[in-house]
Design an enzyme around this catalytic site. Sequence first.
Site, PDB file in Angstrom:
ATOM      1  CE  LYS A  97       0.865  -6.569 -31.823  1.00 44.16           C
ATOM      2  NZ  LYS A  97       0.960  -7.041 -30.419  1.00 44.16           N
ATOM      3  CG  PHE A  98       8.327   0.374 -31.111  1.00 44.63           C
ATOM      4  CD1 PHE A  98       7.844   0.992 -29.968  1.00 44.63           C
ATOM      5  CD2 PHE A  98       9.421  -0.466 -30.996  1.00 44.63           C
ATOM      6  CE1 PHE A  98       8.439   0.785 -28.731  1.00 44.63           C
ATOM      7  CE2 PHE A  98      10.033  -0.686 -29.769  1.00 44.63           C
ATOM      8  CZ  PHE A  98       9.535  -0.064 -28.636  1.00 44.63           C
TER       9      PHE A  98
ATOM     10  CB  THR B 139       9.211   8.667 -33.012  1.00 46.65           C
ATOM     11  OG1 THR B 139       9.142  10.096 -33.109  1.00 46.65           O
ATOM     12  CG2 THR B 139       8.622   8.227 -31.687  1.00 46.65           C
TER      13      THR B 139
END
EC number: 4.1.1.23
Length: 238
Positions: A61-62, A68
């Site tokens: 679950k970035f 980033t």
Amino acid sequence: MSNDKIIVALDVPDTESAIALIDKLESVTFWKVGLELFTSSGPRILEVLKSRQKRIFLDLKFHDIPNTVAGACRAAAGYGVDLMTIHATSGRDALKAAKEAVEEGAAQAGVKPPKLIAVTVLTSISARQLALDLKIPSELPEYALDMALMAQEMGLDGAVCSPQEVAHLRQICGDDFVLVCPGVRPTWAEAGDQKRSLTPSQAIQAGADYLVIGRPITAAAEPELAWKRISQELTTVV
């Protein structure tokens, strides 16, 4: 209905516990690796699963700024997993960057790109929490749909949603958009912290492609029996 629709959540604290569970549930073909286990074990657990010819849902679950998120997705795609997640609330730019990075990372590693799936609303969040805690005025089903449509527009392959939203998303997003449903609970299992759940057969009938099921199987007194009961339930779904 094939039991490869069931992704069993490998929500255990370490590699040794994971291996014990994988070996106990030999007939499970698709496993979810989440934050706890990946933080503890790192890529080693992915190698364990691949050595046993298992499919992998890397559910990290970035959620960060586009640069980033892209870097993390590029690295994760190189592991050769089948599905991976990013929060839709990361925004359009991050979603687009993530999708491009997944393709790049897989190509660099010489593996098939994983399907990138957007998390719409966590299944532990209720409509009341969405309004009062997160200050989001939209109705929960419409907010989940908005997140899914944004992800689809940015080129993502699918969305994670609760079983209660899956029919609506399937109708609007179409048959080619992959819908993954956690928060699935058999009638004989406790709901736990899942606020918007359905039974496995109800979720599949509503349009889910995959079901993520953890504690009803892994915390059962007899995990093998629980797995077989759920698999048997899905054989009745056309």
